[in-house]
Design a protein around this motif. Structure first.
Motif, mmCIF file in Angstrom:
data_model
loop_
_atom_site.group_PDB
_atom_site.id
_atom_site.type_symbol
_atom_site.label_atom_id
_atom_site.label_comp_id
_atom_site.label_asym_id
_atom_site.label_seq_id
_atom_site.Cartn_x
_atom_site.Cartn_y
_atom_site.Cartn_z
ATOM 1 N N LEU A 1 135.732 -17.246 24.463
ATOM 2 C CA LEU A 1 134.557 -16.924 23.630
ATOM 3 C C LEU A 1 133.405 -17.875 23.959
ATOM 4 C CD1 LEU A 1 135.986 -16.411 20.004
ATOM 5 C CD2 LEU A 1 135.256 -14.646 21.616
ATOM 6 N N LYS A 2 132.200 -17.364 23.890
ATOM 7 C CA LYS A 2 131.022 -18.221 24.052
ATOM 8 C C LYS A 2 130.826 -19.054 22.783
ATOM 9 C CE LYS A 2 128.331 -15.137 26.965
ATOM 10 N NZ LYS A 2 127.272 -14.136 26.933
ATOM 11 N N GLN A 3 130.053 -20.138 22.897
ATOM 12 C CA GLN A 3 129.741 -20.957 21.717
ATOM 13 C C GLN A 3 129.025 -20.120 20.661
ATOM 14 O OE1 GLN A 3 127.462 -24.436 22.495
ATOM 15 N NE2 GLN A 3 129.166 -25.569 23.347
ATOM 16 N N GLY A 4 129.322 -20.384 19.404
ATOM 17 C CA GLY A 4 128.600 -19.679 18.338
ATOM 18 C C GLY A 4 129.470 -19.413 17.130
ATOM 19 N N ILE A 5 128.894 -18.665 16.180
ATOM 20 C CA ILE A 5 129.606 -18.318 14.953
ATOM 21 C C ILE A 5 130.213 -16.929 15.119
ATOM 22 C CG2 ILE A 5 129.309 -17.786 12.490
ATOM 23 C CD1 ILE A 5 127.197 -19.909 12.341
ATOM 24 N N TYR A 6 131.466 -16.785 14.693
ATOM 25 C CA TYR A 6 132.139 -15.490 14.742
ATOM 26 C C TYR A 6 132.717 -15.169 13.370
ATOM 27 C CZ TYR A 6 131.694 -15.894 19.767
ATOM 28 O OH TYR A 6 131.176 -16.002 21.017
#
Ligand SMILES: [Zn+2]
Length: 412
Positions: free
Chosen positions: A389-394
């Motif tokens: 997964l790429k960096q960030g909020i999921y």
């Protein structure tokens, strides 16, 4: 007509005294020129076009309670605060014991709104802090003018209204026992105000406002729905499954309560949380009200930012604790914790309070709803690789429609 109606309301309040419910929300919204709570919601949508967020996901709202007190009685206990949170988590999930009191004729309209509330665990500065702020004030009382929302006026400043539902609990001088801002209000004023002895179910509470329904009613306003009688004679609240009423109801009528504008023999839905009946008389929201409330959390809704708020999760605090008040949650609900979170490579899902992970489907979405991965769990403790997964909020969803947990996942 409107001013006549308001005069009538005020007259009856004066006549009946403080035992008559009076909510200041409509008057407040008119005075502030906010365009709700009208019979169309603030996005200009009808109930047919109102949108949901992820269909029927449980929405969890972090709450901060500002307790403003001028004497020790007004400084309500943690137990009283937690009793209110319990009521909210029952009423907005239709887990309230008195749901059984809904008349048979209205039962098919009654809704589990799938909205829950948690006491904030992280403050706006990122520090671990329980969401109960206690503050002495020189003010012996407040009125429906927002002074309780500003430290400079003897109140307490709001926490970030994009992430927290601010609730001010204080002594109200007027006859109003609460009021709410609509979804499109100014951030520094956004939230709900409740009279201190009409909050929760234990401690200072007084009959007939001793079942926590004042906060249920006001928070529903905060999500954009209006009074069931539409604040007008035979008015409409713009919601299809709430019958028209000639006016608000008081105390607790007997079913059926008919009037000249009743659409059929079932009469008024006086047990709806958006009427003015006693706490013990109210027990339902409708499916239409649920749809309208959830609409404010949809992608284009004013309260969409709450889907990305992680203030319920103390593991996400980044600074030292600033206040450590031990607050015990009553009746903890089954849930799941992600560890670690934020995560880099592999996360573990840990069941809490007897939640059973086995056989549950886990799906990871972007905040805009794009599915990134899905799998079925096969043991009570589970590891999931998220290294791709790429960096960030999921958004992580676990379980099916009737038993779904929704968690925020932060990928570093
Ligand atoms: Zn109201």
């Amino acid at each position: 007509m409107k001013s006549l109606l308001i005069s009538c309301v005020l007259l009856s309040i004066t006549t009946l005294g403080f035992a008559q419910r009076s909510c200041g929300s409509t008057e407040y919204a008119r005075r502030m020129n906010y365009n709700v709570f009208s019979n169309q919601d603030n996005l200009g949508q009808t109930s047919q076009t109102a949108r949901d967020t992820f269909a029927n996901e449980i929405i969890t709202i972090p709450v901060v309670i500002h307790v403003l007190y001028n004497n020790s009685t007004q400084n309500i206990s943690d137990a009283q605060v937690m009793s209110q949170l319990r009521v909210l988590n029952e009423d907005f999930r239709r887990l309230n014991a008195d749901a059984s009191q809904t008349p048979e004729a209205f039962k098919s309209s009654a809704a589990d709104c799938r909205i829950m509330f948690c006491l904030a665990q992280v403050n706006p500065r990122g520090a671990a802090q329980k969401g109960i702020v206690r503050k002495f004030t020189n003010r012996t009382s407040f009125s429906v003018d927002d002074d309780m929302k500003f430290s400079a006026a003897g109140g307490d400043d709001a926490w970030d209204a994009k992430k927290y539902l601010n609730i001010w609990v204080c002594n109200m001088q007027s006859n109003s026992i609460g009021y709410a801002t609509p979804p499109n209000s100014e951030a520094v004023r956004d939230g709900v105000v409740i009279q201190y002895d009409c909050f929760g179910t234990v401690g200072t509470v007084r009959y007939p406002f001793n079942k926590g329904r004042t906060a249920t009613h006001e928070i529903a306003h905060w999500m954009g729905i209006s009074h069931i009688w539409g604040d007008n004679s035979c008015g409409s609240d713009g919601i299809d499954d709430t019958p028209r009423q000639s006016n608000y109801n008081s105390n607790c009528p007997s079913f059926p309560k008919l009037s000249s504008c009743s659409p059929n023999a079932n009469g008024d839905m006086f047990m709806n949380f958006m009427d003015y009946t006693n706490d013990a008389c109210m027990n339902m929201f409708t499916n239409g009200q649920k749809q309208r409330m959830r609409n404010v959390f949809s992608g284009t809704g004013y309260r969409n930012s709450f889907l990305k708020s992680y203030a319920c999760d103390s593991s996400l605090a980044t600074a030292a604790p600033s206040v450590t008040e031990p607050v015990k949650q009553e009746k903890p609900l089954p849930s799941v914790v992600i560890y670690p979170n934020p995560v880099q490579e592999q996360m573990q899902l840990m069941p809490v309070n007897g939640y059973d992970l086995k056989g549950k489907t886990v799906s990871i979405y972007t905040p805009s709803g794009v599915l990134m991965s899905t799998r079925i769990l096969n043991a009570s403790t589970n590891k999931i690789d998220v290294s791709t997964l790429k960096q960030g909020i999921y958004v992580l969803k676990i379980g099916d429609n009737n038993d779904r947990q929704v968690l925020k996942l932060i990928k570093n």
